[in-house]
Design a protein around this motif. Sequence first.
Motif, PDB file in Angstrom:
ATOM      1  N   GLY A 154     -32.591  75.521  42.313  1.00  0.00           N
ATOM      2  CA  GLY A 154     -33.443  74.354  42.539  1.00  0.00           C
ATOM      3  C   GLY A 154     -34.782  74.398  41.824  1.00  0.00           C
ATOM      4  O   GLY A 154     -35.663  73.585  42.123  1.00  0.00           O
ATOM      5  N   ASP A 155     -34.957  75.311  40.868  1.00  0.00           N
ATOM      6  CA  ASP A 155     -36.220  75.404  40.130  1.00  0.00           C
ATOM      7  C   ASP A 155     -36.047  74.754  38.757  1.00  0.00           C
ATOM      8  O   ASP A 155     -35.723  75.410  37.761  1.00  0.00           O
ATOM      9  CB  ASP A 155     -36.653  76.859  39.980  1.00  0.00           C
ATOM     10  N   ARG A 156     -36.287  73.467  38.691  1.00  0.00           N
ATOM     11  CA  ARG A 156     -36.062  72.714  37.457  1.00  0.00           C
ATOM     12  C   ARG A 156     -37.045  73.120  36.354  1.00  0.00           C
ATOM     13  O   ARG A 156     -36.696  73.091  35.168  1.00  0.00           O
ATOM     14  CB  ARG A 156     -36.155  71.214  37.727  1.00  0.00           C
ATOM     15  N   ASP A 157     -38.268  73.480  36.732  1.00  0.00           N
ATOM     16  CA  ASP A 157     -39.247  73.864  35.714  1.00  0.00           C
ATOM     17  C   ASP A 157     -38.800  75.115  34.965  1.00  0.00           C
ATOM     18  O   ASP A 157     -38.882  75.174  33.726  1.00  0.00           O
ATOM     19  CB  ASP A 157     -40.617  74.105  36.345  1.00  0.00           C
ATOM     20  N   LEU A 158     -38.305  76.105  35.703  1.00  0.00           N
ATOM     21  CA  LEU A 158     -37.812  77.317  35.057  1.00  0.00           C
ATOM     22  C   LEU A 158     -36.599  77.018  34.184  1.00  0.00           C
ATOM     23  O   LEU A 158     -36.446  77.584  33.098  1.00  0.00           O
ATOM     24  CB  LEU A 158     -37.431  78.367  36.098  1.00  0.00           C
ATOM     25  N   GLU A 160     -35.980  74.201  32.637  1.00  0.00           N
ATOM     26  CA  GLU A 160     -36.458  73.510  31.441  1.00  0.00           C
ATOM     27  C   GLU A 160     -37.050  74.495  30.435  1.00  0.00           C
ATOM     28  O   GLU A 160     -36.843  74.362  29.215  1.00  0.00           O
ATOM     29  CB  GLU A 160     -37.507  72.466  31.818  1.00  0.00           C
ATOM     30  N   GLU A 161     -37.779  75.478  30.940  1.00  0.00           N
ATOM     31  CA  GLU A 161     -38.320  76.505  30.046  1.00  0.00           C
ATOM     32  C   GLU A 161     -37.187  77.262  29.356  1.00  0.00           C
ATOM     33  O   GLU A 161     -37.279  77.612  28.172  1.00  0.00           O
ATOM     34  CB  GLU A 161     -39.204  77.472  30.831  1.00  0.00           C
ATOM     35  N   LEU A 163     -34.244  76.072  28.643  1.00  0.00           N
ATOM     36  CA  LEU A 163     -33.669  75.200  27.621  1.00  0.00           C
ATOM     37  C   LEU A 163     -34.507  75.215  26.352  1.00  0.00           C
ATOM     38  O   LEU A 163     -33.972  75.176  25.236  1.00  0.00           O
ATOM     39  CB  LEU A 163     -33.544  73.772  28.162  1.00  0.00           C
ATOM     40  N   GLU A 164     -35.807  75.295  26.499  1.00  0.00           N
ATOM     41  CA  GLU A 164     -36.678  75.382  25.320  1.00  0.00           C
ATOM     42  C   GLU A 164     -36.406  76.674  24.554  1.00  0.00           C
ATOM     43  O   GLU A 164     -36.371  76.690  23.314  1.00  0.00           O
ATOM     44  CB  GLU A 164     -38.148  75.309  25.742  1.00  0.00           C
ATOM     45  N   LEU A 165     -36.236  77.777  25.289  1.00  0.00           N
ATOM     46  CA  LEU A 165     -35.913  79.049  24.637  1.00  0.00           C
ATOM     47  C   LEU A 165     -34.573  78.947  23.922  1.00  0.00           C
ATOM     48  O   LEU A 165     -34.421  79.445  22.792  1.00  0.00           O
ATOM     49  CB  LEU A 165     -35.870  80.178  25.671  1.00  0.00           C
ATOM     50  N   ALA A 166     -33.606  78.301  24.558  1.00  0.00           N
ATOM     51  CA  ALA A 166     -32.289  78.136  23.937  1.00  0.00           C
ATOM     52  C   ALA A 166     -32.407  77.362  22.627  1.00  0.00           C
ATOM     53  O   ALA A 166     -31.800  77.741  21.612  1.00  0.00           O
ATOM     54  CB  ALA A 166     -31.344  77.415  24.899  1.00  0.00           C
TER      55      ALA A 166
END
Length: 221
Positions: A154-158, A160-161, A163-166
């Motif tokens: 349930g931690d969408r911010d983590l 999203e981070e 996905l940026e690394l990916a």
Amino acid sequence: MTKTDPATAKQVTADWARVFDGFDIWRPLRLLRRVGPLVQGITLDRSTSGDAYFPTAHIHALMRPFPVVSLALGQRLASTSGVQEAIKFTDHAEDYLDAARRLAGQARLSLDVPPTVADVVTELRAFATAQHGLDGLPAVSAVEDSILVPSASGDRDLAEEGLELARDLVKKWPKHRLPLDWVGEKVWITSLRKSADNAEDLRAIVESQVRAHKLTKIRQN
């Protein structure tokens, strides 16, 4: 070399479980505890000869169907020179307490206080980044887990981070070193986005994997 008998394996497992009492015995020579949508483990990995074991700290994410509990982020006990260190079953009684102390000091993730999901994600990212820096094989699974673990939690911010690394790493990975079944950058990112946006589906997979691997009696932190 003589392989150890079941009674010895049971005693060795019990000894390690007493040292790391936050973990439960899952199988002979394997301790686990649940941390959100994954398990953290201490595996006493038998040597090829069967007369010794390698104490190994690891995790296994439960967000995808998998036939075994894997040794992701696996860290075998190492000597001061960095050589993997095995404990002879015949020397276990004399050596295991010191081995347990040193493994706890070397582990990426705490073997005492249960790590948080954020702790796990940090280590997954660090591993994936280090693999790239060392020109190792692309850490595809670690990057995926760094997204799916927080999403299932349930931690969408983590997520999203992650996905940026990916997006960053996939542009740098040598194509000839990617898995044989690689689907391509765009399809991979799109698939990760879709999975990350469906936390309920991920949690359903986690619960099915808990049942499949008989983890229902493993304590959840």
